[in-house]
Enzyme design. Structure first.
Site, PDB file in Angstrom:
ATOM      1  N   THR A 125     -57.417  11.545  14.011  1.00  0.00           N
ATOM      2  CA  THR A 125     -56.540  12.471  14.722  1.00  0.00           C
ATOM      3  C   THR A 125     -56.277  13.726  13.905  1.00  0.00           C
ATOM      4  O   THR A 125     -56.297  13.694  12.672  1.00  0.00           O
ATOM      5  CB  THR A 125     -55.197  11.762  15.027  1.00  0.00           C
ATOM      6  OG1 THR A 125     -54.238  12.731  15.438  1.00  0.00           O
ATOM      7  CG2 THR A 125     -54.636  11.046  13.801  1.00  0.00           C
ATOM      8  N   ASP A 126     -55.962  14.807  14.606  1.00  0.00           N
ATOM      9  CA  ASP A 126     -55.605  16.041  13.893  1.00  0.00           C
ATOM     10  C   ASP A 126     -54.282  15.891  13.128  1.00  0.00           C
ATOM     11  O   ASP A 126     -53.976  16.699  12.253  1.00  0.00           O
ATOM     12  CB  ASP A 126     -55.530  17.237  14.856  1.00  0.00           C
ATOM     13  CG  ASP A 126     -54.519  17.075  15.987  1.00  0.00           C
ATOM     14  OD1 ASP A 126     -53.860  16.028  16.072  1.00  0.00           O
ATOM     15  OD2 ASP A 126     -54.394  18.024  16.794  1.00  0.00           O
ATOM     16  N   GLU A 127     -53.514  14.836  13.473  1.00  0.00           N
ATOM     17  CA  GLU A 127     -52.222  14.661  12.793  1.00  0.00           C
ATOM     18  C   GLU A 127     -52.375  14.367  11.304  1.00  0.00           C
ATOM     19  O   GLU A 127     -51.409  14.487  10.555  1.00  0.00           O
ATOM     20  CB  GLU A 127     -51.412  13.548  13.465  1.00  0.00           C
ATOM     21  CG  GLU A 127     -51.049  13.907  14.885  1.00  0.00           C
ATOM     22  CD  GLU A 127     -49.865  13.114  15.436  1.00  0.00           C
ATOM     23  OE1 GLU A 127     -49.097  12.525  14.665  1.00  0.00           O
ATOM     24  OE2 GLU A 127     -49.722  13.112  16.671  1.00  0.00           O
ATOM     25  N   TYR A 153     -47.183   6.967  11.423  1.00  0.00           N
ATOM     26  CA  TYR A 153     -48.430   6.906  12.189  1.00  0.00           C
ATOM     27  C   TYR A 153     -49.522   7.745  11.530  1.00  0.00           C
ATOM     28  O   TYR A 153     -50.621   7.262  11.247  1.00  0.00           O
ATOM     29  CB  TYR A 153     -48.197   7.389  13.634  1.00  0.00           C
ATOM     30  CG  TYR A 153     -49.484   7.754  14.350  1.00  0.00           C
ATOM     31  CD1 TYR A 153     -50.394   6.778  14.740  1.00  0.00           C
ATOM     32  CD2 TYR A 153     -49.805   9.098  14.625  1.00  0.00           C
ATOM     33  CE1 TYR A 153     -51.584   7.116  15.380  1.00  0.00           C
ATOM     34  CE2 TYR A 153     -50.984   9.437  15.263  1.00  0.00           C
ATOM     35  CZ  TYR A 153     -51.873   8.449  15.636  1.00  0.00           C
ATOM     36  OH  TYR A 153     -53.050   8.789  16.262  1.00  0.00           O
ATOM     37  N   LYS A 157     -53.128   6.685   9.704  1.00  0.00           N
ATOM     38  CA  LYS A 157     -54.439   7.167  10.149  1.00  0.00           C
ATOM     39  C   LYS A 157     -55.172   7.863   8.986  1.00  0.00           C
ATOM     40  O   LYS A 157     -56.386   7.724   8.833  1.00  0.00           O
ATOM     41  CB  LYS A 157     -54.295   8.132  11.327  1.00  0.00           C
ATOM     42  CG  LYS A 157     -53.811   7.503  12.630  1.00  0.00           C
ATOM     43  CD  LYS A 157     -54.771   6.491  13.236  1.00  0.00           C
ATOM     44  CE  LYS A 157     -56.010   7.102  13.832  1.00  0.00           C
ATOM     45  NZ  LYS A 157     -56.873   6.098  14.514  1.00  0.00           N
TER      46      LYS A 157
HETATM   47  P1  NAD Z   1     -53.516   3.626  23.057  1.00  0.00           P
HETATM   48  O1  NAD Z   1     -52.244   3.254  22.383  1.00  0.00           O
HETATM   49  O2  NAD Z   1     -53.486   4.047  24.490  1.00  0.00           O
HETATM   50  O3  NAD Z   1     -54.527   2.391  22.977  1.00  0.00           O
HETATM   51  C1  NAD Z   1     -54.699   1.623  21.818  1.00  0.00           C
HETATM   52  C2  NAD Z   1     -55.511   0.394  22.183  1.00  0.00           C
HETATM   53  O4  NAD Z   1     -55.744  -0.347  20.970  1.00  0.00           O
HETATM   54  C3  NAD Z   1     -54.800  -0.559  23.146  1.00  0.00           C
HETATM   55  O5  NAD Z   1     -55.700  -1.027  24.119  1.00  0.00           O
HETATM   56  C4  NAD Z   1     -54.341  -1.706  22.260  1.00  0.00           C
HETATM   57  O6  NAD Z   1     -54.240  -2.947  22.936  1.00  0.00           O
HETATM   58  C5  NAD Z   1     -55.444  -1.723  21.206  1.00  0.00           C
HETATM   59  N1  NAD Z   1     -55.009  -2.319  19.937  1.00  0.00           N
HETATM   60  C6  NAD Z   1     -53.868  -2.045  19.251  1.00  0.00           C
HETATM   61  N2  NAD Z   1     -53.815  -2.813  18.139  1.00  0.00           N
HETATM   62  C7  NAD Z   1     -54.963  -3.539  18.116  1.00  0.00           C
HETATM   63  C8  NAD Z   1     -55.493  -4.488  17.207  1.00  0.00           C
HETATM   64  N3  NAD Z   1     -54.829  -4.856  16.105  1.00  0.00           N
HETATM   65  N4  NAD Z   1     -56.702  -5.029  17.472  1.00  0.00           N
HETATM   66  C9  NAD Z   1     -57.381  -4.685  18.613  1.00  0.00           C
HETATM   67  N5  NAD Z   1     -56.909  -3.803  19.516  1.00  0.00           N
HETATM   68  C10 NAD Z   1     -55.719  -3.236  19.256  1.00  0.00           C
HETATM   69  O7  NAD Z   1     -54.178   4.711  22.135  1.00  0.00           O
HETATM   70  P2  NAD Z   1     -55.036   6.017  22.510  1.00  0.00           P
HETATM   71  O8  NAD Z   1     -54.123   7.124  22.796  1.00  0.00           O
HETATM   72  O9  NAD Z   1     -56.092   5.637  23.468  1.00  0.00           O
HETATM   73  O10 NAD Z   1     -55.714   6.326  21.087  1.00  0.00           O
HETATM   74  C11 NAD Z   1     -56.941   5.706  20.728  1.00  0.00           C
HETATM   75  C12 NAD Z   1     -57.352   6.187  19.354  1.00  0.00           C
HETATM   76  O11 NAD Z   1     -57.510   7.599  19.367  1.00  0.00           O
HETATM   77  C13 NAD Z   1     -56.326   5.885  18.260  1.00  0.00           C
HETATM   78  O12 NAD Z   1     -57.017   5.518  17.106  1.00  0.00           O
HETATM   79  C14 NAD Z   1     -55.609   7.203  18.058  1.00  0.00           C
HETATM   80  O13 NAD Z   1     -55.152   7.306  16.727  1.00  0.00           O
HETATM   81  C15 NAD Z   1     -56.711   8.191  18.345  1.00  0.00           C
HETATM   82  N6  NAD Z   1     -56.309   9.511  18.875  1.00  0.00           N
HETATM   83  C16 NAD Z   1     -55.495   9.591  19.967  1.00  0.00           C
HETATM   84  C17 NAD Z   1     -55.186  10.843  20.493  1.00  0.00           C
HETATM   85  C18 NAD Z   1     -54.315  10.976  21.714  1.00  0.00           C
HETATM   86  O14 NAD Z   1     -53.958  12.108  22.075  1.00  0.00           O
HETATM   87  N7  NAD Z   1     -53.950   9.912  22.407  1.00  0.00           N
HETATM   88  C19 NAD Z   1     -55.712  11.990  19.899  1.00  0.00           C
HETATM   89  C20 NAD Z   1     -56.527  11.876  18.764  1.00  0.00           C
HETATM   90  C21 NAD Z   1     -56.828  10.620  18.280  1.00  0.00           C
HETATM   91  O1  DAU Z   2     -52.594  15.141  18.056  1.00  0.00           O
HETATM   92  C1  DAU Z   2     -53.127  13.888  18.339  1.00  0.00           C
HETATM   93  C2  DAU Z   2     -52.018  12.896  18.557  1.00  0.00           C
HETATM   94  O2  DAU Z   2     -51.428  13.209  19.813  1.00  0.00           O
HETATM   95  C3  DAU Z   2     -52.507  11.448  18.532  1.00  0.00           C
HETATM   96  O3  DAU Z   2     -52.980  11.151  17.241  1.00  0.00           O
HETATM   97  C4  DAU Z   2     -51.380  10.486  18.910  1.00  0.00           C
HETATM   98  O4  DAU Z   2     -51.891   9.165  18.988  1.00  0.00           O
HETATM   99  C5  DAU Z   2     -50.839  10.900  20.249  1.00  0.00           C
HETATM  100  O5  DAU Z   2     -49.758  10.050  20.622  1.00  0.00           O
HETATM  101  C6  DAU Z   2     -50.385  12.354  20.224  1.00  0.00           C
HETATM  102  O6  DAU Z   2     -49.239  12.515  19.353  1.00  0.00           O
HETATM  103  P1  DAU Z   2     -47.998  13.455  19.739  1.00  0.00           P
HETATM  104  O7  DAU Z   2     -46.822  13.009  18.972  1.00  0.00           O
HETATM  105  O8  DAU Z   2     -48.383  14.884  19.671  1.00  0.00           O
HETATM  106  O9  DAU Z   2     -47.880  13.067  21.316  1.00  0.00           O
HETATM  107  P2  DAU Z   2     -46.597  12.744  22.236  1.00  0.00           P
HETATM  108  O10 DAU Z   2     -47.118  12.673  23.636  1.00  0.00           O
HETATM  109  O11 DAU Z   2     -45.795  11.608  21.724  1.00  0.00           O
HETATM  110  O12 DAU Z   2     -45.730  14.066  22.096  1.00  0.00           O
HETATM  111  C7  DAU Z   2     -46.263  15.348  22.385  1.00  0.00           C
HETATM  112  C8  DAU Z   2     -45.185  16.374  22.095  1.00  0.00           C
HETATM  113  O13 DAU Z   2     -44.137  16.217  23.064  1.00  0.00           O
HETATM  114  C9  DAU Z   2     -44.522  16.222  20.741  1.00  0.00           C
HETATM  115  O14 DAU Z   2     -44.227  17.505  20.215  1.00  0.00           O
HETATM  116  C10 DAU Z   2     -43.230  15.469  21.036  1.00  0.00           C
HETATM  117  C11 DAU Z   2     -42.876  15.952  22.428  1.00  0.00           C
HETATM  118  N1  DAU Z   2     -42.174  14.967  23.292  1.00  0.00           N
HETATM  119  C12 DAU Z   2     -42.705  13.738  23.437  1.00  0.00           C
HETATM  120  C13 DAU Z   2     -42.102  12.795  24.235  1.00  0.00           C
HETATM  121  C14 DAU Z   2     -42.682  11.415  24.390  1.00  0.00           C
HETATM  122  C15 DAU Z   2     -41.020  15.337  23.975  1.00  0.00           C
HETATM  123  O15 DAU Z   2     -40.539  16.478  23.862  1.00  0.00           O
HETATM  124  N2  DAU Z   2     -40.411  14.405  24.761  1.00  0.00           N
HETATM  125  C16 DAU Z   2     -40.887  13.150  24.910  1.00  0.00           C
HETATM  126  O16 DAU Z   2     -40.263  12.332  25.624  1.00  0.00           O
END
Ligand code: NAD
Ligand code: DAU
Length: 339
Positions: A125-127, A153, A157
């Site tokens: 992730t970019d985080e 988190y 990562k």
């Molecule tokens: P998500 O939370 O929707 O899904 C995570 C999945 O992993 C779920 O199906 C869960 O059951 C499974 N899981 C959790 N713990 C596990 C374990 N111990 N063993 C096997 N499976 C397990 O997450 P997402 O948003 O789809 O993110 C997927 C990946 O992409 C993550 O690694 C996250 O860090 C990365 N990522 C997410 C975003 C985003 O915006 N959502 C952006 C950049 C990177």
């Molecule tokens: O940048 C990639 C990341 O994006 C991934 O690595 C993470 O897994 C993914 O969850 C996401 O992280 P963020 O923290 O950016 O996403 P989130 O949707 O939780 O929040 C997006 C922005 O919105 C953040 O600045 C917090 C704000 N927010 C979030 C929630 C849930 C609110 O203002 N209100 C809310 O209720």
């Protein structure tokens, strides 16, 4: 080829499973997922009938189960999506994030060492780069930006990324890493900003915007992320990190107002609530490397992607209504009541 997709019952992993089944009909896709609160077998219902798809319930941190799967399936490629992914949950309870995101990744890497692999891909992730200041729109994350994490988190990562690089150098595991910006699209779990706001607005419930809503995220439609990972695992260079993002920066407030507009709801639903602890200000990806090396560019502009996403939530009420009527209610009350 046989590809193990960990975390394939979650948001991005499931979209990736469908992307692979559609675009590589000869490959076998095995989804390894623990089915935590974020995993959902119903999300994979359309894949279950495909002869090239198999679902295995299991924990990536369970060494015995992972080794057994590698021994049986002899994967060519592993794409590791499995993770605890929600920043707010990591602030409440970091430990599970360390177990899944760090130990889980190390177990997968050990399995690759033991059984051999053509490619291990870590979905990062970019985080891991921390954040950028709001008053420097000229700055972007590149692959050489220092790791500088803010939340448990993102620290977990980043630790996983360092382990992948260590295994690549020390044991010559053929690994790649991608660091993507915020995704949005179908099957996004309701705890995250975009689905939470869509669902609350549909119920005429308050939309809880953290702080002043001025934090910036760089949104990417999930299918564009899947396409980028697909290119990296097939054509990317071993040992490399690729940033993925499409220059779609928006403040949180802009995103929320856009959703309200699409749904025809009023801005009086917006409620500013206590900020997230350690809240990252701005994320912004420089995707030059993946464009130059692999020719990847995002296909979906934010204005189109957000309309498609809202339409998906309107068309798939049963999927999210089931989620929000279960354990999620307790989560929501804990995080938002009296915030
Ligand atoms: P998500 O939370 O929707 O899904 C995570 C999945 O992993 C779920 O199906 C869960 O059951 C499974 N899981 C959790 N713990 C596990 C374990 N111990 N063993 C096997 N499976 C397990 O997450 P997402 O948003 O789809 O993110 C997927 C990946 O992409 C993550 O690694 C996250 O860090 C990365 N990522 C997410 C975003 C985003 O915006 N959502 C952006 C950049 C990177
Ligand atoms: O940048 C990639 C990341 O994006 C991934 O690595 C993470 O897994 C993914 O969850 C996401 O992280 P963020 O923290 O950016 O996403 P989130 O949707 O939780 O929040 C997006 C922005 O919105 C953040 O600045 C917090 C704000 N927010 C979030 C929630 C849930 C609110 O203002 N209100 C809310 O209720």
């Amino acid at each position: 080829m046989t590809i193990i997709v960990t975390g394939g019952a979650g948001f991005i992993g499931s979209n990736f499973v469908y992307y692979e089944l559609k675009n590589h009909a000869d490959d076998k896709i095995i989804c390894l997922d623990k089915l935590t609160y974020a995993g959902n077998l119903e999300t994979l219902a359309d894949a279950q009938g495909n002869k090239n798809f198999k679902f295995v319930r299991g924990d990536i941190a369970d060494r015995e189960a992972v080794y057994k799967l590698f021994e049986e399936e002899k994967p060519d490629i592993v794409v590791n999506f499995a993770a605890e992914s929600h920043v707010d949950r990591s602030i409440e309870d970091p430990e599970l994030f360390l177990r899944t995101n760090i130990i889980g990744t190390s177990v997968l890497l050990d399995a690759c060492r033991k059984f051999g692999i053509k490619r291990f891909h870590q979905v990062s992730t970019d985080e891991v780069y921390g954040d950028l200041p709001l008053d420097r729109p000229d700055l972007f994350f590149t692959e050489t930006t220092n790791l500088h994490t803010s939340s448990p988190y993102s620290a977990s990562k980043a630790a996983a990324d360092l382990l992948v690089q260590a295994y690549q150098r020390t044991y010559k595991i053929p690994a790649t890493i991608s660091r993507c910006s915020n995704n949005y699209g179908p099957y996004h779990f309701p705890e995250k900003l975009i689905p939470l706001m869509i669902i609350n607005a549909l119920h005429d419930k308050k939309l809880p915007v953290y702080g002043k809503g001025i934090n910036v995220r760089d949104w990417l439609y999930v299918e564009d992320h899947c396409a980028a990972i697909d290119l990296i695992i097939r054509r990317g260079t071993v040992g490399e990190v690729y940033n993925i993002g499409g220059h779609n920066e928006r403040t949180n407030l802009d995103v929320v107002k856009t959703i309200l507009k699409i749904l025809g709801k009023g801005e009086e639903l917006i409620e500013f609530v206590t900020d997230r602890k350690g809240h990252d200000q701005r994320y912004a990806i420089d995707p030059t490397k993946i464009f130059n090396e692999l020719g990847w560019t995002p296909q979906t502009k934010f204005d189109d992607g957000i309309k498609k996403t809202v339409a998906w939530y309107l068309d798939n009420r049963a999927w999210w209504e089931k989620i929000i009527s279960g354990e999620y209610k307790n989560y929501y009350a804990k995080m938002y009541d009296n915030r």
